[in-house]
Design a protein around this motif. Sequence first.
Motif, PDB file in Angstrom:
ATOM      1  N   GLN A 139       0.844  -1.204   0.000  1.00 37.38           N
ATOM      2  CA  GLN A 139       0.000   0.000   0.000  1.00 37.38           C
ATOM      3  C   GLN A 139       0.877   1.251   0.000  1.00 37.38           C
ATOM      4  N   THR A 140       1.931   1.196   0.811  1.00 38.58           N
ATOM      5  CA  THR A 140       2.748   2.391   1.029  1.00 38.58           C
ATOM      6  C   THR A 140       3.570   2.735  -0.214  1.00 38.58           C
ATOM      7  N   PHE A 141       3.927   1.720  -0.992  1.00 39.23           N
ATOM      8  CA  PHE A 141       4.599   2.003  -2.265  1.00 39.23           C
ATOM      9  C   PHE A 141       3.668   2.757  -3.225  1.00 39.23           C
ATOM     10  N   ILE A 142       2.378   2.507  -3.103  1.00 40.35           N
ATOM     11  CA  ILE A 142       1.441   3.262  -3.955  1.00 40.35           C
ATOM     12  C   ILE A 142       1.492   4.738  -3.587  1.00 40.35           C
ATOM     13  N   ALA A 143       1.560   5.017  -2.283  1.00 36.11           N
ATOM     14  CA  ALA A 143       1.659   6.421  -1.847  1.00 36.11           C
ATOM     15  C   ALA A 143       2.951   7.052  -2.360  1.00 36.11           C
ATOM     16  N   LEU A 144       4.027   6.266  -2.359  1.00 33.19           N
ATOM     17  CA  LEU A 144       5.302   6.772  -2.878  1.00 33.19           C
ATOM     18  C   LEU A 144       5.174   7.113  -4.370  1.00 33.19           C
ATOM     19  N   GLY A 145       4.566   6.220  -5.132  1.00 31.88           N
ATOM     20  CA  GLY A 145       4.386   6.468  -6.566  1.00 31.88           C
ATOM     21  C   GLY A 145       3.513   7.684  -6.811  1.00 31.88           C
ATOM     22  N   ASN A 146       2.453   7.778  -6.038  1.00 24.33           N
ATOM     23  CA  ASN A 146       1.534   8.915  -6.162  1.00 24.33           C
ATOM     24  C   ASN A 146       2.271  10.228  -5.864  1.00 24.33           C
ATOM     25  N   PHE A 147       3.124  10.174  -4.861  1.00 23.79           N
ATOM     26  CA  PHE A 147       3.897  11.364  -4.473  1.00 23.79           C
ATOM     27  C   PHE A 147       4.838  11.787  -5.605  1.00 23.79           C
ATOM     28  N   MET A 148       5.544  10.832  -6.187  1.00 25.79           N
ATOM     29  CA  MET A 148       6.511  11.160  -7.237  1.00 25.79           C
ATOM     30  C   MET A 148       5.821  11.736  -8.469  1.00 25.79           C
ATOM     31  N   THR A 149       4.695  11.121  -8.856  1.00 27.52           N
ATOM     32  CA  THR A 149       3.984  11.613 -10.037  1.00 27.52           C
ATOM     33  C   THR A 149       3.381  12.986  -9.765  1.00 27.52           C
ATOM     34  N   SER A 150       2.829  13.163  -8.579  1.00 25.78           N
ATOM     35  CA  SER A 150       2.251  14.470  -8.229  1.00 25.78           C
ATOM     36  C   SER A 150       3.325  15.552  -8.269  1.00 25.78           C
ATOM     37  N   ALA A 151       4.491  15.231  -7.717  1.00 22.89           N
ATOM     38  CA  ALA A 151       5.597  16.201  -7.714  1.00 22.89           C
ATOM     39  C   ALA A 151       5.987  16.541  -9.150  1.00 22.89           C
ATOM     40  N   ALA A 152       6.103  15.511  -9.982  1.00 20.52           N
ATOM     41  CA  ALA A 152       6.503  15.756 -11.374  1.00 20.52           C
ATOM     42  C   ALA A 152       5.493  16.667 -12.078  1.00 20.52           C
ATOM     43  N   MET A 153       4.228  16.490 -11.774  1.00 20.99           N
ATOM     44  CA  MET A 153       3.196  17.339 -12.398  1.00 20.99           C
ATOM     45  C   MET A 153       3.361  18.798 -11.986  1.00 20.99           C
ATOM     46  N   LEU A 154       4.002  19.035 -10.846  1.00 25.48           N
ATOM     47  CA  LEU A 154       4.244  20.414 -10.379  1.00 25.48           C
ATOM     48  C   LEU A 154       5.654  20.893 -10.740  1.00 25.48           C
ATOM     49  N   GLY A 155       6.396  20.066 -11.504  1.00 31.75           N
ATOM     50  CA  GLY A 155       7.763  20.458 -11.860  1.00 31.75           C
ATOM     51  C   GLY A 155       8.723  20.337 -10.695  1.00 31.75           C
ATOM     52  N   ILE A 156       8.421  19.409  -9.801  1.00 30.04           N
ATOM     53  CA  ILE A 156       9.286  19.188  -8.631  1.00 30.04           C
ATOM     54  C   ILE A 156       9.960  17.826  -8.770  1.00 30.04           C
ATOM     55  N   ASP A 157      11.256  17.808  -8.527  1.00 26.37           N
ATOM     56  CA  ASP A 157      12.036  16.579  -8.671  1.00 26.37           C
ATOM     57  C   ASP A 157      11.980  15.719  -7.415  1.00 26.37           C
ATOM     58  N   THR A 158      12.153  14.424  -7.623  1.00 27.53           N
ATOM     59  CA  THR A 158      12.175  13.466  -6.506  1.00 27.53           C
ATOM     60  C   THR A 158      13.198  12.370  -6.806  1.00 27.53           C
ATOM     61  N   CYS A 159      13.531  11.611  -5.773  1.00 29.72           N
ATOM     62  CA  CYS A 159      14.315  10.383  -5.969  1.00 29.72           C
ATOM     63  C   CYS A 159      13.841   9.354  -4.960  1.00 29.72           C
ATOM     64  N   PRO A 160      13.181   8.295  -5.436  1.00 31.63           N
ATOM     65  CA  PRO A 160      12.793   7.245  -4.489  1.00 31.63           C
ATOM     66  C   PRO A 160      14.055   6.571  -3.975  1.00 31.63           C
ATOM     67  N   ILE A 161      14.112   6.282  -2.704  1.00 30.37           N
ATOM     68  CA  ILE A 161      15.316   5.660  -2.124  1.00 30.37           C
ATOM     69  C   ILE A 161      14.957   4.457  -1.264  1.00 30.37           C
ATOM     70  N   GLU A 162      15.371   3.300  -1.769  1.00 29.54           N
ATOM     71  CA  GLU A 162      15.294   2.078  -0.955  1.00 29.54           C
ATOM     72  C   GLU A 162      16.683   1.702  -0.467  1.00 29.54           C
ATOM     73  N   GLY A 163      17.674   2.395  -0.988  1.00 30.94           N
ATOM     74  CA  GLY A 163      19.056   2.143  -0.589  1.00 30.94           C
ATOM     75  C   GLY A 163      19.323   2.767   0.768  1.00 30.94           C
ATOM     76  N   LEU A 164      18.753   2.164   1.779  1.00 33.48           N
ATOM     77  CA  LEU A 164      18.901   2.674   3.145  1.00 33.48           C
ATOM     78  C   LEU A 164      18.737   1.513   4.121  1.00 33.48           C
ATOM     79  N   ASP A 165      19.156   1.760   5.357  1.00 27.72           N
ATOM     80  CA  ASP A 165      19.058   0.739   6.398  1.00 27.72           C
ATOM     81  C   ASP A 165      17.800   1.018   7.230  1.00 27.72           C
ATOM     82  N   PRO A 166      16.719   0.257   6.984  1.00 27.62           N
ATOM     83  CA  PRO A 166      15.444   0.572   7.647  1.00 27.62           C
ATOM     84  C   PRO A 166      15.540   0.537   9.171  1.00 27.62           C
ATOM     85  N   ALA A 167      16.310  -0.417   9.730  1.00 23.01           N
ATOM     86  CA  ALA A 167      16.404  -0.519  11.203  1.00 23.01           C
ATOM     87  C   ALA A 167      17.081   0.724  11.773  1.00 23.01           C
ATOM     88  N   LYS A 168      18.112   1.221  11.088  1.00 20.01           N
ATOM     89  CA  LYS A 168      18.815   2.426  11.549  1.00 20.01           C
ATOM     90  C   LYS A 168      17.892   3.645  11.427  1.00 20.01           C
TER      91      LYS A 168
END
Length: 214
Positions: A139-168
């Motif tokens: 579900q939460t990945f859908i929110a991430l996708g929605n966020f990125m597309t919405s930002a792009a529609m406003l001319g705002i850049d994004t970078c999805p990042i899974e390259g992180l340590d979730p526990a940290k």
Amino acid sequence: MAPTTRNDLLAQLKWRYATKLFDPTRKISEEDWKALEEALILSPSAYGLQPWKFLVVQDPAIRKQLRAVSWNQSQVEDCSHLVVFAARRSLEAQDVDHFLDRIVEVRGVDPASLKGYKDMMNGHLVQNPALVPSWSDRQTFIALGNFMTSAAMLGIDTCPIEGLDPAKYDEILGLKGTEFGTLAACPAGYRQEGDKYATLAKVRFPESELFVRI
Ligand SMILES: Cc1cc2nc3c(=O)[nH]c(=O)nc-3n(C[C@H](O)[C@H](O)[C@H](O)COP(=O)(O)O)c2cc1C
């Protein structure tokens, strides 16, 4: 109000790219940021249960700590706004009740009319706790996708990042031991001149490989 045009939609989707270098001097306006927060709120989810939290991290000291556990990716520090997407790790009957209370509040329906719906959510998720984390992540990945597309529609850049340590991330953000855990992060802002990734051709499989037409 007219919906956006096909040309505008595709132009913005082609303009968007996973931004590697953000311009640290450029900030998203308060008005645009409000709209993006509303886009997050409007994201759809199964049953409408919204099994997520959006942590907006603006504290530079915290961002520095997060960068160190995000493969040292500079976007985490240099972006205008950083959203960490946290997904439910558990879902209890009281969480379902909380959602049902909100439906009653917003729609003014009789709580008794929601009994079948309640039983369905409890039967599917509350009684099968092992399903909850991966269900919430989807579900939460859908929110991430929605966020990125919405930002792009406003001319705002994004970078999805899974390259992180979730526990940290959970430790740094105070999520450890709560019913939410870090899934991904998404820096947002404005690309820096000269980010070579901005002009690379998009690598996508051809239509013939991706679509099955029945
Ligand atoms: C869930 C997810 C996680 C990603 N994680 C990272 C990441 O940690 N760092 C990064 O630079 N790009 C990351 N990316 C970006 C992808 O590499 C990129 O979207 C893909 O190569 C397609 O390129 P484009 O988005 O520029 O069209 C991620 C993308 C997604 C969807």
